[in-house]
Design a protein around this motif. Structure first.
Motif, mmCIF file in Angstrom:
data_model
loop_
_atom_site.group_PDB
_atom_site.id
_atom_site.type_symbol
_atom_site.label_atom_id
_atom_site.label_comp_id
_atom_site.label_asym_id
_atom_site.label_seq_id
_atom_site.Cartn_x
_atom_site.Cartn_y
_atom_site.Cartn_z
ATOM 1 N N LEU A 163 12.881 8.449 6.791
ATOM 2 C CA LEU A 163 14.201 8.329 6.177
ATOM 3 C C LEU A 163 14.130 7.596 4.849
ATOM 4 O O LEU A 163 14.804 7.973 3.881
ATOM 5 C CB LEU A 163 15.153 7.608 7.128
ATOM 6 N N ASP A 164 13.297 6.564 4.780
ATOM 7 C CA ASP A 164 13.096 5.859 3.511
ATOM 8 C C ASP A 164 12.541 6.813 2.453
ATOM 9 O O ASP A 164 12.950 6.782 1.289
ATOM 10 C CB ASP A 164 12.126 4.689 3.692
ATOM 11 N N ALA A 165 11.609 7.665 2.876
ATOM 12 C CA ALA A 165 11.024 8.629 1.951
ATOM 13 C C ALA A 165 12.059 9.658 1.508
ATOM 14 O O ALA A 165 12.085 10.064 0.338
ATOM 15 C CB ALA A 165 9.829 9.324 2.600
ATOM 16 N N CYS A 166 12.916 10.080 2.423
ATOM 17 C CA CYS A 166 13.989 11.013 2.069
ATOM 18 C C CYS A 166 14.922 10.383 1.042
ATOM 19 O O CYS A 166 15.325 11.031 0.071
ATOM 20 C CB CYS A 166 14.770 11.427 3.309
ATOM 21 N N ASP A 167 15.252 9.110 1.246
ATOM 22 C CA ASP A 167 16.104 8.405 0.292
ATOM 23 C C ASP A 167 15.428 8.333 -1.069
ATOM 24 O O ASP A 167 16.070 8.536 -2.111
ATOM 25 C CB ASP A 167 16.419 6.993 0.795
ATOM 26 N N ALA A 168 14.115 8.039 -1.060
ATOM 27 C CA ALA A 168 13.379 7.950 -2.322
ATOM 28 C C ALA A 168 13.340 9.290 -3.038
ATOM 29 O O ALA A 168 13.290 9.348 -4.272
ATOM 30 C CB ALA A 168 11.958 7.444 -2.057
ATOM 31 N N VAL A 187 6.362 12.356 -2.666
ATOM 32 C CA VAL A 187 7.031 11.055 -2.700
ATOM 33 C C VAL A 187 6.052 9.975 -2.259
ATOM 34 O O VAL A 187 5.341 10.142 -1.268
ATOM 35 C CB VAL A 187 8.263 11.029 -1.768
ATOM 36 N N ALA A 188 6.008 8.874 -2.996
ATOM 37 C CA ALA A 188 5.171 7.728 -2.629
ATOM 38 C C ALA A 188 6.068 6.589 -2.175
ATOM 39 O O ALA A 188 6.983 6.179 -2.903
ATOM 40 C CB ALA A 188 4.311 7.294 -3.806
ATOM 41 N N VAL A 189 5.811 6.084 -0.966
ATOM 42 C CA VAL A 189 6.588 4.970 -0.411
ATOM 43 C C VAL A 189 5.619 3.942 0.155
ATOM 44 O O VAL A 189 4.451 4.265 0.437
ATOM 45 C CB VAL A 189 7.556 5.451 0.690
ATOM 46 N N PRO A 190 6.061 2.705 0.339
ATOM 47 C CA PRO A 190 5.152 1.678 0.889
ATOM 48 C C PRO A 190 4.741 1.997 2.323
ATOM 49 O O PRO A 190 5.497 2.605 3.089
ATOM 50 C CB PRO A 190 5.997 0.399 0.837
ATOM 51 N N GLU A 191 3.543 1.604 2.682
ATOM 52 C CA GLU A 191 3.072 1.762 4.054
ATOM 53 C C GLU A 191 4.011 1.002 5.007
ATOM 54 O O GLU A 191 4.397 -0.124 4.743
ATOM 55 C CB GLU A 191 1.647 1.222 4.187
ATOM 56 N N THR A 219 0.841 -1.195 0.000
ATOM 57 C CA THR A 219 0.000 0.000 0.000
ATOM 58 C C THR A 219 0.874 1.241 0.000
ATOM 59 O O THR A 219 1.758 1.385 0.833
ATOM 60 C CB THR A 219 -0.923 0.022 1.232
ATOM 61 N N ALA A 220 0.640 2.138 -0.934
ATOM 62 C CA ALA A 220 1.476 3.331 -1.070
ATOM 63 C C ALA A 220 0.980 4.447 -0.166
ATOM 64 O O ALA A 220 -0.222 4.635 0.025
ATOM 65 C CB ALA A 220 1.499 3.804 -2.518
ATOM 66 N N VAL A 221 1.924 5.171 0.420
ATOM 67 C CA VAL A 221 1.634 6.343 1.231
ATOM 68 C C VAL A 221 2.351 7.525 0.589
ATOM 69 O O VAL A 221 3.535 7.434 0.257
ATOM 70 C CB VAL A 221 2.124 6.161 2.685
ATOM 71 N N THR A 222 1.638 8.613 0.401
ATOM 72 C CA THR A 222 2.217 9.781 -0.257
ATOM 73 C C THR A 222 2.465 10.893 0.754
ATOM 74 O O THR A 222 1.567 11.270 1.513
ATOM 75 C CB THR A 222 1.284 10.300 -1.365
ATOM 76 N N ILE A 223 3.697 11.384 0.783
ATOM 77 C CA ILE A 223 4.033 12.513 1.646
ATOM 78 C C ILE A 223 4.826 13.532 0.831
ATOM 79 O O ILE A 223 5.195 13.270 -0.316
ATOM 80 C CB ILE A 223 4.863 12.064 2.881
ATOM 81 N N ARG A 224 5.078 14.696 1.429
ATOM 82 C CA ARG A 224 5.882 15.712 0.768
ATOM 83 C C ARG A 224 7.184 15.897 1.548
ATOM 84 O O ARG A 224 7.173 16.093 2.758
ATOM 85 C CB ARG A 224 5.134 17.040 0.675
ATOM 86 N N VAL A 225 8.292 15.823 0.823
ATOM 87 C CA VAL A 225 9.616 16.019 1.418
ATOM 88 C C VAL A 225 10.273 17.214 0.741
ATOM 89 O O VAL A 225 10.567 17.166 -0.460
ATOM 90 C CB VAL A 225 10.496 14.761 1.251
ATOM 91 N N ASP A 226 10.442 18.281 1.486
ATOM 92 C CA ASP A 226 11.029 19.510 0.942
ATOM 93 C C ASP A 226 10.307 19.958 -0.319
ATOM 94 O O ASP A 226 10.933 20.341 -1.320
ATOM 95 C CB ASP A 226 12.522 19.307 0.661
ATOM 96 N N GLY A 227 8.979 19.857 -0.282
ATOM 97 C CA GLY A 227 8.168 20.301 -1.403
ATOM 98 C C GLY A 227 7.993 19.288 -2.507
ATOM 99 O O GLY A 227 7.230 19.517 -3.448
ATOM 100 N N GLN A 228 8.677 18.150 -2.403
ATOM 101 C CA GLN A 228 8.601 17.105 -3.430
ATOM 102 C C GLN A 228 7.670 15.989 -2.975
ATOM 103 O O GLN A 228 7.798 15.466 -1.882
ATOM 104 C CB GLN A 228 10.001 16.547 -3.705
#
Length: 279
Positions: A28-33, A19-23, A8-17
């Motif tokens: 930190l995983d999102a920052c890497d992505a 990013v979709a990462v798995p639930e 399941t994908a979760v969408t967040i914003r990192v520094d205005g970008q």
């Protein structure tokens, strides 16, 4: 070692970008992505986060305090800031505080972040108290230098649940006297240590290092820029652990294993880690 993830994908914003990462993934995983580099000390890709260094903190909309990105799971709609003034100030101070009490001269990655944030430990306690303990050399395999230990717990995790399940070391003492110790502070040969060297592999500051490396450094002859690294397979049994042989002047000087290898995940036994003299 990140929490268990799902499809399941979760969408967040990192520094205005966006990013979709798995639930179940972490910030930190999102920052890497998102391609955002984040300083870490106590975090390791094969270890469970213990949240002790706080150098990976980020600012999260709606949160009063800065949050550790290595362990905070993502939530739908999160808005994360990794380079705000508050984050930069916090990371700089953490690095400065660490460097006031211990020798971080061989912590290459930490040194790069210190330069990035303009950290200046001397502005707090010039010539202040440090660990100032002699290096513990109790065998021919690896040494312990408490002057370089930042109490990140990575060695404890590697010796415990995350890898070896030997539990030979833990944190002893309190306050400035806290340190990583064997049971009753006995010598390594007399402890439960099985000399797998997985603690050495995860140490971020070189407080734990191969005796071969230590001897070469003492002789001012440790030259990583002149070393080659050759990947091979351990010859001792049929498990198939991959080895990375670090060679200087046509001599093996230490042995590591890749974190992303599906057999070892960076871990080895005493034979794979230290049993290469026969070569």
């Amino acid at each position: 070692m990140s929490p268990a993830v799902t499809e399941t994908a979760v969408t967040i914003r990192v520094d205005g970008q966006e990013v979709a990462v798995p639930e179940g993934a972490t910030i930190l995983d999102a920052c890497d992505a998102a391609g955002v580099e984040t300083p870490t000390i106590c975090y390791g890709p094969t270890l469970t986060p213990v949240n002790v260094c706080r150098v990976c903190v980020v600012e999260l909309d709606g949160s009063r305090a800065l949050v550790p990105s290595c362990s905070r799971p993502v939530e739908e709609g999160m808005v994360v800031h990794t380079d705000s003034e508050r984050v930069r100030h916090s990371r700089k101070m953490v690095i400065e505080f660490l460097a006031t009490g211990v020798d971080v001269s061989q912590a290459d990655e930490l040194g790069q972040w210190a330069e990035h944030y303009g950290a200046d430990p001397d502005r707090y306690v010039p010539g202040g108290e440090t660990m100032n303990e002699p290096v513990r050399v109790q065998d021919n395999l690896y040494i312990r230098d408490y002057d370089k230990c930042v109490l990140c717990y990575r060695c404890v995790e590697a010796c415990g649940d995350d890898a070896q399940h030997t539990y030979a070391i833990s944190v002893a003492g309190r306050g400035f006297g806290a340190r990583i110790s064997t049971e009753f502070d006995v010598t390594l040969p007399d402890s439960a240590c099985v000399y797998c060297g997985n603690c050495v592999a995860v140490c971020p500051t070189n407080a734990l290092q191969f005796k071969t490396e230590f001897d070469l450094r003492e002789a001012d002859n440790w030259r990583p820029e002149d070393q080659t690294v050759t990947q091979t397979v351990c010859s001792y049994c049929g498990v198939g652990c991959n080895l990375e042989l670090h060679v200087q002047d046509n001599q093996i000087v230490k042995c590591t294993s890749p974190d992303d290898h599906d057999v070892t995940q960076g871990n080895l036994c005493i034979k794979g880690r230290f049993g290469w003299n026969y070569v």
